[in-house]
Design a protein around this motif. Structure first.
Motif, mmCIF file in Angstrom:
data_model
loop_
_atom_site.group_PDB
_atom_site.id
_atom_site.type_symbol
_atom_site.label_atom_id
_atom_site.label_comp_id
_atom_site.label_asym_id
_atom_site.label_seq_id
_atom_site.Cartn_x
_atom_site.Cartn_y
_atom_site.Cartn_z
ATOM 1 N N PRO A 217 -0.274 3.643 -5.266
ATOM 2 C CA PRO A 217 -1.584 3.141 -4.827
ATOM 3 C C PRO A 217 -2.610 4.283 -4.792
ATOM 4 N N ILE A 218 -3.808 3.976 -5.234
ATOM 5 C CA ILE A 218 -4.913 4.944 -5.137
ATOM 6 C C ILE A 218 -5.776 4.487 -3.960
ATOM 7 N N LYS A 219 -5.724 5.239 -2.836
ATOM 8 C CA LYS A 219 -6.320 4.795 -1.580
ATOM 9 C C LYS A 219 -7.596 5.569 -1.247
ATOM 10 N N LYS B 137 0.830 -1.212 0.000
ATOM 11 C CA LYS B 137 0.000 0.000 0.000
ATOM 12 C C LYS B 137 0.863 1.260 0.000
ATOM 13 N N GLU B 138 2.016 1.153 -0.653
ATOM 14 C CA GLU B 138 2.937 2.277 -0.760
ATOM 15 C C GLU B 138 3.417 2.385 -2.207
ATOM 16 N N ILE B 139 3.943 3.559 -2.535
ATOM 17 C CA ILE B 139 4.503 3.762 -3.869
ATOM 18 C C ILE B 139 5.715 2.846 -4.058
ATOM 19 N N VAL B 140 5.828 2.262 -5.251
ATOM 20 C CA VAL B 140 6.920 1.340 -5.568
ATOM 21 C C VAL B 140 7.590 1.807 -6.864
ATOM 22 N N VAL B 141 8.911 1.865 -6.820
ATOM 23 C CA VAL B 141 9.687 2.216 -8.019
ATOM 24 C C VAL B 141 10.608 1.034 -8.343
ATOM 25 N N PHE C 20 5.569 14.578 -7.102
ATOM 26 C CA PHE C 20 4.423 15.321 -6.587
ATOM 27 C C PHE C 20 3.300 15.360 -7.618
ATOM 28 N N ALA C 21 3.661 15.566 -8.879
ATOM 29 C CA ALA C 21 2.645 15.590 -9.932
ATOM 30 C C ALA C 21 1.964 14.228 -10.035
ATOM 31 N N MET C 22 2.748 13.140 -9.884
ATOM 32 C CA MET C 22 2.165 11.797 -9.943
ATOM 33 C C MET C 22 1.187 11.588 -8.789
ATOM 34 N N GLU C 23 1.538 12.083 -7.606
ATOM 35 C CA GLU C 23 0.640 11.932 -6.457
ATOM 36 C C GLU C 23 -0.653 12.711 -6.666
ATOM 37 N N GLN C 24 -0.553 13.869 -7.331
ATOM 38 C CA GLN C 24 -1.757 14.645 -7.615
ATOM 39 C C GLN C 24 -2.657 13.906 -8.603
ATOM 40 N N VAL C 25 -2.025 13.243 -9.576
ATOM 41 C CA VAL C 25 -2.810 12.432 -10.523
ATOM 42 C C VAL C 25 -3.497 11.295 -9.777
ATOM 43 N N VAL D 223 -4.527 1.189 -8.768
ATOM 44 C CA VAL D 223 -3.100 1.445 -8.915
ATOM 45 C C VAL D 223 -2.889 2.301 -10.162
ATOM 46 N N LEU D 224 -2.065 3.328 -10.028
ATOM 47 C CA LEU D 224 -1.690 4.191 -11.149
ATOM 48 C C LEU D 224 -0.221 3.909 -11.474
ATOM 49 N N SER D 225 0.057 3.535 -12.722
ATOM 50 C CA SER D 225 1.423 3.126 -13.104
ATOM 51 C C SER D 225 1.932 3.980 -14.251
ATOM 52 N N PHE D 226 3.221 4.330 -14.154
ATOM 53 C CA PHE D 226 3.902 5.069 -15.218
ATOM 54 C C PHE D 226 5.178 4.314 -15.602
ATOM 55 N N VAL D 227 5.409 4.213 -16.899
ATOM 56 C CA VAL D 227 6.651 3.627 -17.420
ATOM 57 C C VAL D 227 7.466 4.753 -18.033
ATOM 58 N N GLN D 228 8.653 5.018 -17.440
ATOM 59 C CA GLN D 228 9.518 6.111 -17.868
ATOM 60 C C GLN D 228 10.831 5.541 -18.424
ATOM 61 N N PRO D 229 11.505 6.293 -19.285
ATOM 62 C CA PRO D 229 12.858 5.869 -19.718
ATOM 63 C C PRO D 229 13.794 5.763 -18.524
#
Length: 641
Positions: free
Chosen positions: A99-101, A83-87, A125-130, A111-117
């Motif tokens: 996690p979207i709680k 239940k925590e952010i994972v990188v 912070f922007a990801m948490e706002q999303v 769960v909100l997931s992003f795939v970055q280079p």
């Protein structure tokens, strides 16, 4: 307005515009603005079901970045547990899962997931706002949605069989047998087709099937609904990228729940390989050259139809046998020595003869190369075989012509030299005698005239030989009926009044069993030269004698001319038929007579042999085909009558 300000302004607009009717549109917009601002390769918003199942609601993929996406399953599972952010760093990517709680219930909604280079900078912070905006969207979706999408199963099912479906690489689904709508789909669907689970479940299965496969798919669906178990049914499903995937299905009906359990395998690669192999096989069958594949042990593993036509052996006989089955017929007397090792080389090119099944020898050209697997390891050898028999025959003919031309040029050079010399010699002699005669007595002039006569007769004989030589080379073969006895009498008659020849005893033995058809002019040249030589060299010995023996059969003319003259030395025997060769200086001939005889006999398709003993005599035997034998039987009978 800066890019960052515009991003937060867009998040605010999504929150204000949210309603029960546009939840999905708001999710799409959320990922669009997030991906545009964060410059992500891929982003996905997932919803967590009542039994812990993860459903993909919406996803976005940057088509401008053509990369292979990593699997997110383990990272998402870790987020759900912690239940925590994972990188995570997976392959060449950074994967950030948030996690979207629901903080009131301390429950993970999604769960909100992003795939970055890899090693790129990103705004946490922007990801948490999303994620916060996503919480509102998933909360609204949970309140609006029914539980229809989640098949009611007991806890024991979840504990024992849930991983089998959710973690399977195959495409697993549960379908409503009444409507054809999907009730459950695992994440492999999203990986394979590119659509989110929610997008796929929003439509009946027929919406995703290739138009050409719909009728057959509906028929199979009806068979399953009727209780039939389906195995290995293949159809095509549309992907988000516009192409189609080949899926192989197994399906069965749960009659109690009226749902269909189905499992599909993505066989697109196998199908493409099959089509490629079929295409290659079709090409190999169509090519005119023979193609065979040899494994590393030297056995034949593949042949096309051209190999069968070339060798005459059936396919079943050649396959699995050593290559020696083809090479065993190599004609060592006409071809290079070849064995299997000559084939088992890369970029090799060899020519040799083989024996076909019917016993015919043919020339072939073989080009070989190594076959490798996907790892670059050798797996066999490819041989391309071409029938070059016609080319070899042409080359052999060309070589013979070149040899003949070389011989003709050599003879021509020698001929010009000798002719010019032999023509000038009598003329020079005559001119010298004329000059002497101008100041000589009458008796001396008489002697000089006799010498001039001898020189001019020699010149006349030489010119006659040249004419005979020219006619033999230039004139076509003209077979006519020949009276051999009359021809011999005419030939002997011309020497009857020469004083030196009157003492020669002539013996004739002529046996004619059949009509003789031959080229009379060439036959006359042969007789005249041989009999003339016999007269010249028998008059130099006591009791001169010439024997002429003739036998005419339906197939051959056998002519023997024998004398008891001075004979020929053994070391001259093999050279007497050469142009301008003189075996003795006793008689001043041109050296062309026997050469013309040999060439004339050759043009008539015959053979000439000579036997001679010095100071005892010489015997010439000539065998010439009787062209009477080539005429049809009815023509021969008519001519005889």
């Amino acid at each position: 307005m800066t890019k960052k300000d515009q991003f937060y302004h867009n998040l605010l607009r999504i929150q204000r515009s949210l309603s029960d009717d546009n939840i999905k549109d708001c999710m799409e917009s959320l990922l669009y603005f997030a991906q545009e601002y964060l410059e992500s390769t891929y982003s996905v918003l997932c919803k967590v079901g009542a039994y812990g199942d993860v459903y993909h609601c919406v996803s976005r993929y940057d088509k401008g970045k053509k990369v292979t996406l990593p699997s997110l399953e383990k990272t998402i599972t870790k987020v759900l547990n912690d239940k925590e952010i994972v990188v995570d760093q997976i392959e060449s990517h950074d994967v950030i899962c948030l996690p979207i709680k629901n903080f009131n219930k301390n429950k993970v909604l999604g769960v909100l997931s992003f795939v970055q280079p890899r090693d790129s900078e990103y705004d946490y912070f922007a990801m948490e706002q999303v994620a916060l905006v996503g919480e509102g969207l998933l909360d609204a979706l949970t309140k609006r949605s029914s539980t229809k999408v989640e098949v009611p199963v007991n806890n024991s099912f979840n504990l024992s069989f849930k991983p089998f479906f959710t973690d399977s690489y195959n495409l697993c689904c549960i379908t409503d047998s009444d409507t054809g709508n999907y009730l459950f789909m695992n994440q492999s669907w999203e990986r394979t087709l590119g659509y989110s689970i929610e997008e796929l479940k929003a439509y009946n299965f027929s919406n995703w099937v290739h138009p050409d496969d719909i009728d057959e798919t509906i028929k199979v669906f009806q068979d399953v609904c009727d209780g039939k178990v389906i195995r290995s049914f293949i159809n095509r499903y549309r992907t988000k990228w516009g192409d189609y995937k080949y899926l192989e299905w197994d399906a069965t009906l749960d009659e109690d729940r009226r749902v269909i359990y189905a499992l599909a395998r993505d066989i697109t690669s196998q199908h493409e390989n099959h089509e490629k192999l079929f295409f290659q096989s079709t090409i190999l069958k169509a090519v005119q050259d023979s193609v065979l594949v040899i494994d590393l042990s030297g056995k034949i593993s593949y042949i096309n139809d051209a190999v069968i036509s070339l060798t005459g052996y059936p396919k079943n006989y050649l396959l699995g046998r050593p290559l020696d089955v083809i090479l065993k017929g190599v004609d060592k007397s006409k071809s290079i020595s070849v064995d299997v090792n000559d084939f088992l080389k890369d970029q090799n090119n060899i020519e040799f003869q083989i024996e076909r099944r019917d016993g015919e020898y043919i020339w072939i050209e073989v080009r070989t190369s190594i076959l490798e697997d996907v790892y670059g390891d050798p797996i066999g050898f490819l041989g391309i075989i071409k029938d070059i028999t016609h080319r070899k025959e042409y080359e052999e003919t060309l070589m013979k012509r070149n040899e003949e031309l070389s011989k003709a040029n050599k003879e021509l050079d020698n001929f010009v030299y000798r002719v010019s010399h032999d023509l000038r010699a009598p003329i020079t002699s005559a001119l010298g005698l004329i000059e002497l005669s101008m100041e000589a007595t009458l008796e001396e002039v008489y002697e000089y005239l006799k010498l001039q006569q001898r020189s001019l007769m020699k010149l006349d004989d030489f010119i006659r030989d040249i004419l005979n030589y020219s006619r033999n080379n230039r004139m076509e073969l003209k077979p006519t009926r020949v009276d051999i006895q009359d021809l011999i009498e005419v030939t002997l008659e011309q020497y009857k009044f020469i004083s030196n020849y009157k003492l020669v005893k002539i013996t004739k033995e002529i046996n004619v069993e059949n009509h003789l058809y031959c080229d009379e002019s060439r036959l006359a040249v042969i007789l005249n030269n041989l009999i003339s030589n016999a007269y010249k060299f028998t008059t130099l010995v006591p009791n001169p004698e010439i024997k002429v023996e003739v036998n005419v059969t339906p197939n051959d003319l056998i002519l023997v001319i024998e004398d008891n003259g001075i004979g020929i030395k053994n070391d001259h025997i093999t050279k007497i038929f050469d142009m301008f060769y003189r075996a003795t200086d006793v008689n001043n001939g041109s050296g062309l007579g026997l050469y013309i005889v040999k060439e004339a006999v050759k043009r008539l398709g015959g053979e000439i042999a000579v036997e001679s003993i010095l100071n005892e005599g010489t015997k010439f035997k000539i065998t010439i085909p009787n062209l009477w034998s080539i005429f049809p039987k009815e023509i021969r009978e008519k001519a005889t009558n």
